[in-house]
Design a protein around this motif. Structure first.
Motif, PDB file in Angstrom:
ATOM      1  N   PRO A 141      12.334   4.183  -1.982  1.00  0.00           N
ATOM      2  CA  PRO A 141      13.164   4.777  -3.031  1.00  0.00           C
ATOM      3  C   PRO A 141      12.815   4.290  -4.430  1.00  0.00           C
ATOM      4  O   PRO A 141      12.852   5.070  -5.382  1.00  0.00           O
ATOM      5  N   LYS A 142      12.466   3.008  -4.539  1.00  0.00           N
ATOM      6  CA  LYS A 142      12.136   2.481  -5.861  1.00  0.00           C
ATOM      7  C   LYS A 142      10.934   3.182  -6.469  1.00  0.00           C
ATOM      8  O   LYS A 142      10.963   3.575  -7.623  1.00  0.00           O
ATOM      9  N   ILE A 143       9.880   3.298  -5.670  1.00  0.00           N
ATOM     10  CA  ILE A 143       8.704   3.940  -6.233  1.00  0.00           C
ATOM     11  C   ILE A 143       8.949   5.427  -6.422  1.00  0.00           C
ATOM     12  O   ILE A 143       8.418   6.042  -7.332  1.00  0.00           O
ATOM     13  N   ALA A 144       9.805   5.998  -5.574  1.00  0.00           N
ATOM     14  CA  ALA A 144      10.112   7.416  -5.711  1.00  0.00           C
ATOM     15  C   ALA A 144      10.767   7.684  -7.056  1.00  0.00           C
ATOM     16  O   ALA A 144      10.462   8.670  -7.721  1.00  0.00           O
ATOM     17  N   GLN A 145      11.645   6.793  -7.438  1.00  0.00           N
ATOM     18  CA  GLN A 145      12.352   6.959  -8.691  1.00  0.00           C
ATOM     19  C   GLN A 145      11.369   7.034  -9.870  1.00  0.00           C
ATOM     20  O   GLN A 145      11.454   7.923 -10.712  1.00  0.00           O
ATOM     21  N   VAL A 146      10.454   6.085  -9.897  1.00  0.00           N
ATOM     22  CA  VAL A 146       9.471   6.062 -10.976  1.00  0.00           C
ATOM     23  C   VAL A 146       8.542   7.265 -10.881  1.00  0.00           C
ATOM     24  O   VAL A 146       8.260   7.931 -11.877  1.00  0.00           O
ATOM     25  N   ALA A 147       8.089   7.555  -9.675  1.00  0.00           N
ATOM     26  CA  ALA A 147       7.146   8.652  -9.496  1.00  0.00           C
ATOM     27  C   ALA A 147       7.776   9.984  -9.872  1.00  0.00           C
ATOM     28  O   ALA A 147       7.132  10.834 -10.482  1.00  0.00           O
ATOM     29  N   ALA A 148       9.055  10.140  -9.540  1.00  0.00           N
ATOM     30  CA  ALA A 148       9.749  11.388  -9.875  1.00  0.00           C
ATOM     31  C   ALA A 148       9.809  11.547 -11.387  1.00  0.00           C
ATOM     32  O   ALA A 148       9.698  12.656 -11.911  1.00  0.00           O
ATOM     33  N   LEU A 149       9.971  10.445 -12.052  1.00  0.00           N
ATOM     34  CA  LEU A 149      10.011  10.466 -13.511  1.00  0.00           C
ATOM     35  C   LEU A 149       8.682  10.993 -14.065  1.00  0.00           C
ATOM     36  O   LEU A 149       8.654  11.821 -14.981  1.00  0.00           O
ATOM     37  N   ILE A 150       7.601  10.490 -13.513  1.00  0.00           N
ATOM     38  CA  ILE A 150       6.282  10.925 -13.964  1.00  0.00           C
ATOM     39  C   ILE A 150       5.993  12.334 -13.454  1.00  0.00           C
ATOM     40  O   ILE A 150       5.163  13.041 -14.005  1.00  0.00           O
ATOM     41  N   GLY A 151       6.710  12.730 -12.421  1.00  0.00           N
ATOM     42  CA  GLY A 151       6.404  13.971 -11.731  1.00  0.00           C
ATOM     43  C   GLY A 151       6.860  15.241 -12.415  1.00  0.00           C
ATOM     44  O   GLY A 151       6.577  16.334 -11.938  1.00  0.00           O
ATOM     45  N   ASP A 152       7.543  15.121 -13.517  1.00  0.00           N
ATOM     46  CA  ASP A 152       7.917  16.310 -14.258  1.00  0.00           C
ATOM     47  C   ASP A 152       6.836  16.633 -15.287  1.00  0.00           C
ATOM     48  O   ASP A 152       6.393  15.757 -16.029  1.00  0.00           O
ATOM     49  N   PRO A 162      -8.170  -9.043  -7.822  1.00  0.00           N
ATOM     50  CA  PRO A 162      -6.786  -9.469  -7.825  1.00  0.00           C
ATOM     51  C   PRO A 162      -5.896  -8.253  -7.683  1.00  0.00           C
ATOM     52  O   PRO A 162      -6.300  -7.139  -8.000  1.00  0.00           O
ATOM     53  N   CYS A 163      -4.719  -8.462  -7.184  1.00  0.00           N
ATOM     54  CA  CYS A 163      -3.759  -7.384  -7.005  1.00  0.00           C
ATOM     55  C   CYS A 163      -2.433  -7.957  -7.456  1.00  0.00           C
ATOM     56  O   CYS A 163      -1.982  -8.966  -6.935  1.00  0.00           O
ATOM     57  N   LEU A 164      -1.849  -7.346  -8.447  1.00  0.00           N
ATOM     58  CA  LEU A 164      -0.611  -7.896  -9.002  1.00  0.00           C
ATOM     59  C   LEU A 164       0.517  -7.770  -7.988  1.00  0.00           C
ATOM     60  O   LEU A 164       0.843  -6.690  -7.537  1.00  0.00           O
ATOM     61  N   ASP A 165       1.071  -8.905  -7.636  1.00  0.00           N
ATOM     62  CA  ASP A 165       2.125  -8.942  -6.626  1.00  0.00           C
ATOM     63  C   ASP A 165       3.429  -8.442  -7.229  1.00  0.00           C
ATOM     64  O   ASP A 165       3.934  -9.016  -8.191  1.00  0.00           O
ATOM     65  N   TRP A 166       3.991  -7.390  -6.667  1.00  0.00           N
ATOM     66  CA  TRP A 166       5.166  -6.797  -7.302  1.00  0.00           C
ATOM     67  C   TRP A 166       6.416  -7.650  -7.135  1.00  0.00           C
ATOM     68  O   TRP A 166       7.349  -7.526  -7.906  1.00  0.00           O
ATOM     69  N   SER A 167       6.437  -8.515  -6.135  1.00  0.00           N
ATOM     70  CA  SER A 167       7.634  -9.340  -6.002  1.00  0.00           C
ATOM     71  C   SER A 167       7.501 -10.640  -6.784  1.00  0.00           C
ATOM     72  O   SER A 167       8.462 -11.163  -7.315  1.00  0.00           O
ATOM     73  N   GLU A 168       6.289 -11.159  -6.866  1.00  0.00           N
ATOM     74  CA  GLU A 168       6.080 -12.417  -7.571  1.00  0.00           C
ATOM     75  C   GLU A 168       5.626 -12.220  -9.012  1.00  0.00           C
ATOM     76  O   GLU A 168       5.687 -13.136  -9.819  1.00  0.00           O
ATOM     77  N   ARG A 169       5.118 -11.036  -9.281  1.00  0.00           N
ATOM     78  CA  ARG A 169       4.596 -10.728 -10.603  1.00  0.00           C
ATOM     79  C   ARG A 169       3.449 -11.636 -11.022  1.00  0.00           C
ATOM     80  O   ARG A 169       3.295 -11.977 -12.181  1.00  0.00           O
ATOM     81  N   ARG A 170       2.697 -12.077 -10.056  1.00  0.00           N
ATOM     82  CA  ARG A 170       1.468 -12.821 -10.331  1.00  0.00           C
ATOM     83  C   ARG A 170       0.427 -12.349  -9.327  1.00  0.00           C
ATOM     84  O   ARG A 170       0.773 -11.833  -8.272  1.00  0.00           O
ATOM     85  N   PRO A 171      -0.845 -12.531  -9.619  1.00  0.00           N
ATOM     86  CA  PRO A 171      -1.859 -11.915  -8.764  1.00  0.00           C
ATOM     87  C   PRO A 171      -2.069 -12.636  -7.433  1.00  0.00           C
ATOM     88  O   PRO A 171      -1.921 -13.847  -7.345  1.00  0.00           O
ATOM     89  N   VAL A 206      -1.103   2.952 -13.908  1.00  0.00           N
ATOM     90  CA  VAL A 206      -0.572   3.887 -12.919  1.00  0.00           C
ATOM     91  C   VAL A 206      -1.016   5.296 -13.259  1.00  0.00           C
ATOM     92  O   VAL A 206      -1.441   6.059 -12.389  1.00  0.00           O
ATOM     93  N   LEU A 207      -0.953   5.641 -14.546  1.00  0.00           N
ATOM     94  CA  LEU A 207      -1.351   6.981 -14.960  1.00  0.00           C
ATOM     95  C   LEU A 207      -2.839   7.198 -14.675  1.00  0.00           C
ATOM     96  O   LEU A 207      -3.235   8.257 -14.175  1.00  0.00           O
ATOM     97  N   GLU A 208      -3.631   6.225 -15.001  1.00  0.00           N
ATOM     98  CA  GLU A 208      -5.059   6.302 -14.671  1.00  0.00           C
ATOM     99  C   GLU A 208      -5.244   6.559 -13.189  1.00  0.00           C
ATOM    100  O   GLU A 208      -5.997   7.444 -12.773  1.00  0.00           O
ATOM    101  N   GLY A 209      -4.541   5.757 -12.402  1.00  0.00           N
ATOM    102  CA  GLY A 209      -4.648   5.881 -10.950  1.00  0.00           C
ATOM    103  C   GLY A 209      -4.272   7.263 -10.466  1.00  0.00           C
ATOM    104  O   GLY A 209      -4.949   7.839  -9.608  1.00  0.00           O
ATOM    105  N   VAL A 262       4.951  -2.199  -9.120  1.00  0.00           N
ATOM    106  CA  VAL A 262       4.951  -3.144 -10.236  1.00  0.00           C
ATOM    107  C   VAL A 262       5.775  -2.589 -11.400  1.00  0.00           C
ATOM    108  O   VAL A 262       6.639  -3.266 -11.944  1.00  0.00           O
ATOM    109  N   VAL A 263       5.507  -1.341 -11.725  1.00  0.00           N
ATOM    110  CA  VAL A 263       6.233  -0.724 -12.832  1.00  0.00           C
ATOM    111  C   VAL A 263       7.719  -0.623 -12.518  1.00  0.00           C
ATOM    112  O   VAL A 263       8.569  -0.874 -13.374  1.00  0.00           O
TER     113      VAL A 263
END
Lengths: 259, 259
Positions: free
Chosen positions: A5-16, B171-180, A82-85, B88-89
């Motif tokens: 749900p968390k990522i859905a929220q952000v993605a939905a925002l970008i999805g418009d 590296p991959c930014l850890d979304w829970s720790e906010r460090r790589p 994220v946008l790049e991705g 992350v976002v």
DNA sequence: CAAATACTTCGGTCAAGACCGTAGTGTTTC
DNA sequence: GAAACACTACGGTCTTGACCGAAGTATTTG
């Protein structure tokens, strides 16, 4: 609790589409006003206002009030990434529908990507830097060599400033070329240098860049790139340094009106 | 032509809670059947079928038919990276709403992230490897040193296999720790090694990992991590290697039913 | 102070699409 | 071949939210 749900929220925002247009317009790191964003997204100011409020609340945009206008920019480089991705995924997405890109030739050739250069030129530059062992680069990690450090020193590119509190050197997968170009502090420094010395110029209302005659010459001598550098040729096209200059001013602005 | 609509299309796809749950469930690199995905996303099979068709058409999922079932997995690492980025976002998003995470403690402690480890443990491991100069790492670029190479050699981690056609170290930014933490071939090799030697085990129906008693011992001797390693403490929490083991099985599965 | 500018709030319309029940098709098991 | 299973297609309901017109709130300008 669950991450879905968390990522859905952000993605939905970008999805418009309207909001995606706004975010795209901010990809080059500029700050734009609410009106400007309303224009590029093709919706009425009232509608844009709502969108911008949502994007700000969600932390995708940062807001600065100044007099009677409100300036917006991407809240963090993470948003840009994220946008790049999403662009990369969108490109590779529809199985064999790749490389059908008509139009946007200027963009494919050279553009800004948040704070650094992208497009064919950027990919070629990255290639040369790797070829000459100035930089070690794979799809996901980058490292400046000692030789590279002195190369940039001689060129007059100041890396010390940029590398203070920032990521130093990283690759960024080019969504049009599908190969990495340089991002991070080094990438940003190169763009700064290129703009400052008039190698390239911004195209108005667009992320596109055009290479000036000076740029053609300097890029050739600096990086050893000839007029028509060898491209990876996955679609048979060959780009020249000045490619797209004449053919398109190709203003990227959207026409206002209903979606 | 404009990039906005393109990314909107993909983002909108991820922006539905049911689909986001499906994608999240596939984040660990597994392949799941349509039924399983219907279950984790909490919708009826018919609905799931529609969602899966869209995700496949868009190139986010890859599909393999086998008998009467259809197996789905993420179509590419790029998709996984977009999902990571969204997390992350989403985390940094709501201004001061950070670190309110209740529940999911197991996940915060140790989990898989596509094909490598993430969470507190992974961040600590990355820290130690950097501290001992086995790896050079900043937020965006990674490099294995010679010392690091022999370290992994002695440990019996085979990096040669993994690094064939793959990104080596990133590296991959850890979304829970906010460090790589470590991703790429090196990260994957470490996870493989840890699973193979029973340092960690998968938690059923979840991306969570639990550290076994063997793991606690081996991680301590291998990386010099004591029972309660110092954390960056942005929320005052201190994690122990076995943290979350007792407190939660915390099955991540969603309950079916209407949204 | 009035007018113009930049933006927001409110209210009502409308279209997109998520959802499931029912009814299929293809595959395996007995 | 019948039954069970995994998945898909279709049709209708219902919620969400994008959109703009009209009106309202700050801020600057004349």
């Amino acid at each position: 609790m669950d991450t879905g749900p968390k990522i859905a929220q952000v993605a939905a925002l970008i999805g418009d589409p309207a909001r995606a247009n706004m975010l795209s317009a901010l990809m080059d790191g500029r700050t734009l006003t609410a009106s400007e964003l309303a224009y590029v997204s093709g919706v009425a100011p009232q509608t844009a206002s709502g969108h911008l409020a949502k994007l700000s609340d969600a932390g995708l945009l940062a807001l600065a009030k100044q007099g009677r206008r409100r300036y917006f920019r991407l809240a963090s480089p993470h948003v840009a990434r994220v946008l790049e991705g999403l662009m990369v995924v969108a490109q590779e997405g529809p199985a064999r529908q790749r490389n059908l890109w008509r139009g946007g030739e200027t963009l494919r050739h050279a553009r800004t990507c948040y704070d650094h250069m992208a497009g064919r030129i950027a990919v070629v530059i990255a290639d040369r830097l790797v070829q000459q062992s100035f930089i070690l680069l794979d799809e996901d990690g980058g490292q400046l060599t000692d030789a590279g450090r002195s190369f940039f020193d001689e060129l007059g590119v100041d890396l010390r400033l940029a590398s203070k509190r920032r990521v130093f050197c990283r690759p960024c997968l080019d969504w049009s070329e599908r190969r990495p170009h340089l991002a991070g502090a080094v990438g940003a420094a190169i763009l700064d240098h290129a703009l400052e010395h008039d190698w390239v110029e911004h195209v108005r209302d667009s992320r596109a860049l055009v290479v000036t005659p000076v740029g053609v010459r300097e890029l050739a001598t600096t990086f050893g790139i000839e007029g028509a550098p060898p491209m990876d040729g996955h679609d048979g096209r060959v780009g020249s340094l000045s490619g797209g200059r004449v053919s398109a001013i190709a203003v990227e602005s959207a026409s206002p009106g209903r979606r």
